[in-house]
Design an enzyme around this catalytic site. Structure first.
Site, mmCIF file in Angstrom:
data_model
loop_
_atom_site.group_PDB
_atom_site.id
_atom_site.type_symbol
_atom_site.label_atom_id
_atom_site.label_comp_id
_atom_site.label_asym_id
_atom_site.label_seq_id
_atom_site.Cartn_x
_atom_site.Cartn_y
_atom_site.Cartn_z
ATOM 1 N N ASP A 24 0.883 -1.166 0.000
ATOM 2 C CA ASP A 24 0.000 0.000 0.000
ATOM 3 C C ASP A 24 0.919 1.213 0.000
ATOM 4 O O ASP A 24 1.528 1.535 1.016
ATOM 5 C CB ASP A 24 -0.886 -0.045 1.265
ATOM 6 C CG ASP A 24 -1.653 1.257 1.492
ATOM 7 O OD1 ASP A 24 -1.655 2.123 0.593
ATOM 8 O OD2 ASP A 24 -2.248 1.394 2.585
ATOM 9 N N ASP B 208 -13.229 5.129 1.824
ATOM 10 C CA ASP B 208 -11.787 5.212 2.064
ATOM 11 C C ASP B 208 -11.332 6.661 2.129
ATOM 12 O O ASP B 208 -11.249 7.344 1.107
ATOM 13 C CB ASP B 208 -11.071 4.465 0.920
ATOM 14 C CG ASP B 208 -9.544 4.492 1.063
ATOM 15 O OD1 ASP B 208 -9.027 5.229 1.930
ATOM 16 O OD2 ASP B 208 -8.873 3.784 0.293
ATOM 17 N N GLU C 25 -7.285 0.617 -4.505
ATOM 18 C CA GLU C 25 -7.275 0.509 -3.038
ATOM 19 C C GLU C 25 -8.597 -0.023 -2.445
ATOM 20 O O GLU C 25 -8.568 -0.919 -1.604
ATOM 21 C CB GLU C 25 -6.918 1.872 -2.436
ATOM 22 C CG GLU C 25 -5.433 2.191 -2.653
ATOM 23 C CD GLU C 25 -5.088 3.660 -2.476
ATOM 24 O OE1 GLU C 25 -5.951 4.438 -2.025
ATOM 25 O OE2 GLU C 25 -3.950 4.035 -2.787
ATOM 26 N N LYS D 78 2.822 11.374 -3.320
ATOM 27 C CA LYS D 78 1.838 10.666 -4.146
ATOM 28 C C LYS D 78 0.934 11.646 -4.905
ATOM 29 O O LYS D 78 0.455 11.358 -5.988
ATOM 30 C CB LYS D 78 1.002 9.771 -3.234
ATOM 31 C CG LYS D 78 0.044 8.843 -3.930
ATOM 32 C CD LYS D 78 -0.534 7.892 -2.910
ATOM 33 C CE LYS D 78 -1.648 7.038 -3.437
ATOM 34 N NZ LYS D 78 -2.148 6.120 -2.408
#
Ligand code: AMP
Length: 614
Positions: free
Chosen positions: A13, A195, A172, A75
């Site tokens: 992850d 999420d 994800e 990211k």
């Protein structure tokens, strides 16, 4: 090399805030800890002057001292241009690389976001190798569902730079569904995966059918997360402490303190912020309550509502959210009681909190890795395209080839032709988005397919879109006359995404639905008019005086009406369509005469041609 060495695949992850690595061991997914026993690796890299880069916790500790050379939330920069990240609150400098994509600038050195992510991945690889006592060469890496092709490719490249073969890029929320063991639910179960991490928000609706997961809808916001709450709390603290003109270093310290306060307030009612020697030798302290945090966070967190409602509408669940079998939580920010209350309110049911929300994605990645290397029984995962994919066609229209929410892997194609005579080739603009006009969508790539010039409609070009299981797109164009193929490899440099979020794309498409549709109808009608007017000119030239006066007059007045409608301001699509129809009807006798003439000519040619037997 033993078989277990070649077969080992880890699950990673690669988060905005934290990253984790896991593997399936003796049939169970486990997360791997570093030599200090920590499983969460902060996604931070610091570049001390003259020294080796620091990764993880030591890097994070440098953030307040060396904000300009400590890189966090990298990211958010992956596969993006500086203009697309200009409103990110970054403590370090970025610049545009030679190909227009963002680069991090550290003193006199420049790094691609994927090079920095590669350092994080290298650390995870080393952690896994130390824990497993074997070399790690392959990985499954997760990305937010809304990452576009360029961002997915950048993630893959980061893996390669770290010495890993990325065998699968996994969404994800899909990974999280695996971690919550949703495959054990009954047939026809429907689940929402909510999420909210440090930097991104994803909502996905999954359906379990005959033991297979299918993502039936996804939505989200690529720029919403706990980091935004930290910044809101930072403003509140600045106000409470009457601070102004903070140095970069002071802002970084205060931001770190805001994050700590926010996390503590998930379980405590109040938190005391202590800032020793904050201004010279002056120390500062103040108290902040959960109530105050929630008031500051509410306007930010409200932004989760719309994507949830849209995903429910896309999945045709609409008002019946309470009929979902489960709502699962993923991402560290779902530890906030306010977030949990909002989820319960939006979905009409209490969320499932049985897993650690910040470990679920990594566990799921480990399970998927286990499936791929045969350590877990096969579970088939199906993902969907978050936005429609297509090409621009004549008149600047978007022609969708793979609609939004198509289950991937997927393959679809269409046949195109040349709309104008004597074209020497066809430009293929690959687009992603929901708008009717090509110019409002994102350009993913561009190429030209050359073919032999000929009359209008003589070329035959097949265009095929293929998305593999990693969500990576391959566009193939084939001239069916010569069978010559041109394949577009969508590399990072070919990605030309505008400065808009996917979230904005979807809401804009809803907002502009009416005007977009009108423009499409107008453009189509205009193309039809142009085609008919050109055909009319040709018919007149061919027929000369053969047409009776009365019909000539009818055609002339219908033609005038079309020309008038074409020049109407503002454009009136309905008026033009009606005028087109009248012209179509008025020219029917013309068409009949043309056919008659052509047949007579053909007959004549046959009579005068030498016979085959002679
Ligand atoms: P992730 O991207 O899933 O690692 O989530 C990171 C985000 O979760 C960061 O914004 C953290 O501050 C936030 N977070 C972690 N623990 C907590 C907590 N106990 N309460 C609130 N937010 C948290």
């Amino acid at each position: 090399m033993s078989e277990s060495e070649t077969e080992l695949i880890v699950g990673i992850d690669l988060g905005t805030t934290n990253s984790l690595v896991g593997v399936v061991d003796s049939g169970f997914p486990i997360l791997l800890a570093d030599e200090s026993g920590r499983r969460l690796l902060p996604s931070a890299v610091s570049f001390p002057e003259g020294g080796e880069p620091l990764v993880g916790e030591p890097a994070l500790r440098n953030r307040s001292l060396l904000p300009k050379t400590t890189i966090t939330s990298v990211k958010r920069l992956m596969g993006r241009r500086p203009a697309e990240v200009e409103n990110e609150d970054l403590s370090y400098e970025i610049r545009s690389g030679s190909d227009g994509f963002a680069e991090v600038s550290i003193q006199d050195q420049f790094f691609r976001p994927e090079e920095i992510s590669a350092l994080i991945l290298k650390r995870l690889k080393a952690t896994a190798e130390a824990a497993l006592e074997e070399p790690v060469k392959k990985a499954v890496i997760t990305v937010p569902a809304y990452f576009n092709d360029g961002q997915r490719n950048a993630t893959k490249r980061a893996g390669e730079l770290a010495g890993l073969e990325v065998v699968r890029i996994l969404n994800e929320p899909t990974a999280a569904a695996l971690a919550y063991g949703l495959d054990k639910l009954g047939e026809q179960s429907r689940v929402a995966v909510f999420d909210l991490g440090g930097g991104t928000f994803d909502i996905s609706l999954l359906e379990l059918r005959e033991g297979v997961f299918e993502v039936v809808a996804t939505n989200g916001d690529t720029r919403l997360g706990g980091d935004d709450v930290d910044r809101a709390l930072l403003s509140l603290l600045t106000e409470k402490l009457s601070l102004s003109d903070l140095s970069g270093e002071q802002s970084a310290t205060l931001l770190e303190m805001a994050r700590r306060a926010k996390e503590a307030l998930s379980t405590e009612e109040t938190f005391t912020v202590q800032l020793p020697f904050f201004q010279g030798d002056q120390s500062l302290t103040c108290e902040v309550s959960r109530d105050e945090l929630e008031r500051a966070a509410q306007p930010i967190l409200d932004r989760v509502r719309k994507p949830c409602l849209r995903a429910l509408a896309d999945a045709k669940i609409g008002d019946a959210a309470e009929q979902l079998d489960q709502v699962i939580l993923v991402g560290g920010s779902t530890r906030m009681p306010l977030v949990r209350r909002m989820v319960a309110e939006i979905f009409g049911q209490e969320p499932n909190t049985t897993q650690h929300p910040d470990e679920a994605v990594a566990l799921g990645a480990a399970i998927q890795a286990g499936v791929l290397c045969g350590r877990v029984r096969q579970v088939v995962l199906l993902d969907v395209t978050p936005l429609s994919l297509g090409i621009e066609t004549y008149g600047g229209l978007m022609n969708v080839i793979l609609p939004r929410n198509t289950t991937i892997p997927a393959k679809a194609g269409e046949l195109f032709t040349n709309p104008v005579a004597n074209q020497e080739g066809m430009s293929i603009r690959v687009l992603q988005g929901e708008r009717e006009m090509a110019r409002d969508n994102w350009e993913l790539g561009y190429f030209t397919l050359a073919f032999e010039p000929g009359p209008k409609g003589s070329a035959r070009v097949g265009v095929q879109f293929e998305i593999d299981e990693n969500g990576i797109l391959k566009v193939l164009a084939r001239d069916t006359k010569t069978n010559q193929d041109t394949v577009l490899k969508i590399e990072n440099s070919a990605v030309d995404v505008e400065d808009e979020q996917v979230e904005a794309m979807i809401s804009e498409s809803v907002e502009h639905a009416f005007s977009d549709m009108n423009e499409r109808i107008w453009t189509e009608a205009k193309m039809k008019s142009e085609e008919m007017l050109a055909a009319l000119d040709m018919a007149r030239a061919a027929l000369g005086e053969a047409l009776p006066e009365e019909e000539k007059a009818t055609v002339l007045s219908a033609e005038k009406a079309v020309r008038e409608a074409l020049n109407t301001e503002p454009p009136d699509a309905q008026k033009l369509k009606q005028a087109n129809q009248q012209l179509d009807e008025a020219t029917e006798p013309l068409a009949a005469l043309l056919v008659e003439k052509a047949m007579a000519q053909a007959l004549e040619a046959q009579m005068t041609a030498p016979s085959a037997e002679s």
